[in-house]
Scaffold this motif. Structure first.
Motif, PDB file in Angstrom:
ATOM      1  N   UNK A  81      30.426  43.584  29.924  1.00  0.00           N
ATOM      2  CA  UNK A  81      31.653  44.211  29.513  1.00  0.00           C
ATOM      3  C   UNK A  81      32.700  42.884  29.084  1.00  0.00           C
ATOM      4  N   UNK A  82      33.634  42.324  28.268  1.00  0.00           N
ATOM      5  CA  UNK A  82      34.988  41.763  27.931  1.00  0.00           C
ATOM      6  C   UNK A  82      35.685  41.909  28.537  1.00  0.00           C
ATOM      7  N   UNK A  83      36.693  41.448  28.958  1.00  0.00           N
ATOM      8  CA  UNK A  83      38.419  42.074  28.661  1.00  0.00           C
ATOM      9  C   UNK A  83      38.725  40.364  28.675  1.00  0.00           C
ATOM     10  N   UNK A  84      39.787  40.434  28.529  1.00  0.00           N
ATOM     11  CA  UNK A  84      40.944  39.111  28.310  1.00  0.00           C
ATOM     12  C   UNK A  84      41.776  39.105  29.288  1.00  0.00           C
ATOM     13  N   UNK A  85      42.619  37.831  28.974  1.00  0.00           N
ATOM     14  CA  UNK A  85      43.888  37.741  29.943  1.00  0.00           C
ATOM     15  C   UNK A  85      44.379  37.558  29.236  1.00  0.00           C
ATOM     16  N   UNK A  86      46.232  37.540  29.900  1.00  0.00           N
ATOM     17  CA  UNK A  86      47.730  38.079  29.122  1.00  0.00           C
ATOM     18  C   UNK A  86      48.106  36.994  30.085  1.00  0.00           C
ATOM     19  N   UNK A  87      48.651  36.291  29.278  1.00  0.00           N
ATOM     20  CA  UNK A  87      49.530  35.131  30.379  1.00  0.00           C
ATOM     21  C   UNK A  87      51.428  34.538  29.422  1.00  0.00           C
ATOM     22  N   UNK A  88      51.873  34.765  30.355  1.00  0.00           N
ATOM     23  CA  UNK A  88      53.355  34.240  30.214  1.00  0.00           C
ATOM     24  C   UNK A  88      53.902  33.402  31.434  1.00  0.00           C
ATOM     25  N   UNK A  89      55.499  33.705  31.095  1.00  0.00           N
ATOM     26  CA  UNK A  89      56.154  33.035  32.034  1.00  0.00           C
ATOM     27  C   UNK A  89      55.634  33.535  33.813  1.00  0.00           C
ATOM     28  N   UNK A  90      55.348  35.287  33.415  1.00  0.00           N
ATOM     29  CA  UNK A  90      55.980  36.324  34.132  1.00  0.00           C
ATOM     30  C   UNK A  90      54.400  36.267  35.647  1.00  0.00           C
ATOM     31  N   UNK A  91      53.969  35.488  34.661  1.00  0.00           N
ATOM     32  CA  UNK A  91      51.868  35.758  36.033  1.00  0.00           C
ATOM     33  C   UNK A  91      51.199  35.511  34.721  1.00  0.00           C
ATOM     34  N   UNK A  92      50.174  36.362  35.227  1.00  0.00           N
ATOM     35  CA  UNK A  92      48.913  37.039  34.106  1.00  0.00           C
ATOM     36  C   UNK A  92      48.180  38.168  34.860  1.00  0.00           C
TER      37      UNK A  92
ATOM     38  N   UNK B 117      35.245  34.352  37.824  1.00  0.00           N
ATOM     39  CA  UNK B 117      37.157  35.366  38.136  1.00  0.00           C
ATOM     40  C   UNK B 117      37.382  35.006  36.932  1.00  0.00           C
ATOM     41  N   UNK B 118      37.379  33.427  35.964  1.00  0.00           N
ATOM     42  CA  UNK B 118      38.560  33.420  34.875  1.00  0.00           C
ATOM     43  C   UNK B 118      37.778  33.344  33.791  1.00  0.00           C
ATOM     44  N   UNK B 119      36.861  34.355  33.774  1.00  0.00           N
ATOM     45  CA  UNK B 119      35.670  34.960  32.559  1.00  0.00           C
ATOM     46  C   UNK B 119      36.164  35.704  32.651  1.00  0.00           C
ATOM     47  N   UNK B 120      36.486  36.462  33.389  1.00  0.00           N
ATOM     48  CA  UNK B 120      36.659  38.449  32.603  1.00  0.00           C
ATOM     49  C   UNK B 120      36.050  39.029  31.778  1.00  0.00           C
ATOM     50  N   UNK B 121      35.240  39.660  32.897  1.00  0.00           N
ATOM     51  CA  UNK B 121      33.920  39.521  32.444  1.00  0.00           C
ATOM     52  C   UNK B 121      33.564  41.057  33.532  1.00  0.00           C
ATOM     53  N   UNK B 122      32.775  42.224  33.037  1.00  0.00           N
ATOM     54  CA  UNK B 122      32.142  43.060  34.555  1.00  0.00           C
ATOM     55  C   UNK B 122      30.765  43.303  33.828  1.00  0.00           C
ATOM     56  N   UNK B 123      30.039  43.217  34.977  1.00  0.00           N
ATOM     57  CA  UNK B 123      28.636  43.167  34.600  1.00  0.00           C
ATOM     58  C   UNK B 123      27.771  44.628  35.241  1.00  0.00           C
ATOM     59  N   UNK B 124      27.278  45.668  33.661  1.00  0.00           N
ATOM     60  CA  UNK B 124      27.174  46.975  33.670  1.00  0.00           C
ATOM     61  C   UNK B 124      25.340  46.472  34.337  1.00  0.00           C
TER      62      UNK B 124
END
Length: 143
Positions: free
Chosen positions: A6-17, A89-96
């Motif tokens: 299951x693919x997730x995603x990451x949003x990053x800005x000046x406040x963090x991730x 951790x940096x790939x944002x994936x969940x293995x079912x």
């Protein structure tokens, strides 16, 4: 059911991730736990369930995960190579991992942490638990 990433995603800005998994349906989840191996030499293998499903999410570091059908250990089939997944951790994936599989895993970075979700209570899981020694089947880091 098949094994699924299951693919997730990451949003990053000046406040963090912010990591998110909008397609991860939590309705089946009844418990969760965290695994933090003492070092990268420890292999946790082989454990599986006929009915219980698990979802693995790497919180930090990375893990290599081996999956085999439970039938590989109970004698119903022979000789399949394991399905091998690398969770980072940096790939944002969940293995079912659906019921009917055994798994083994090893942290590949120090201070790695794995968050595990389950669709069964601990008591129900224990009644559906199958464990095998590493000598029953080698664990591999190779694809």
């Amino acid at each position: 059911m098949n094994v699924e990433l299951i693919q997730g995603n990451r949003f990053a800005d000046s406040r963090g991730e912010l990591d998110f998994f909008n397609s991860f349906d939590l309705t089946e989840i009844v418990r969760m736990y965290r695994i933090k191996p003492a070092n990268t030499d420890i292999i946790r293998a082989w454990q599986g369930h006929r009915q219980e499903q698990k979802w693995f999410y790497c919180l930090s570091g990375s893990f290599v995960v081996n999956l085999l059908p439970l039938s590989e250990f109970t004698g119903d089939s022979v000789g399949n190579s394991p399905q091998i997944y690398t969770l980072q951790a940096d790939l944002q994936q969940i293995l079912r991992i659906p019921g009917g599989y055994v798994n083994g895993f090893r942290a590949t970075d120090s201070n790695s942490e794995l968050l595990v979700f389950s669709n069964m209570t601990l008591e129900d899981s224990k009644a559906d638990d199958y464990r095998f020694d590493l000598k029953d089947r080698p664990f591999t880091d190779q694809y």
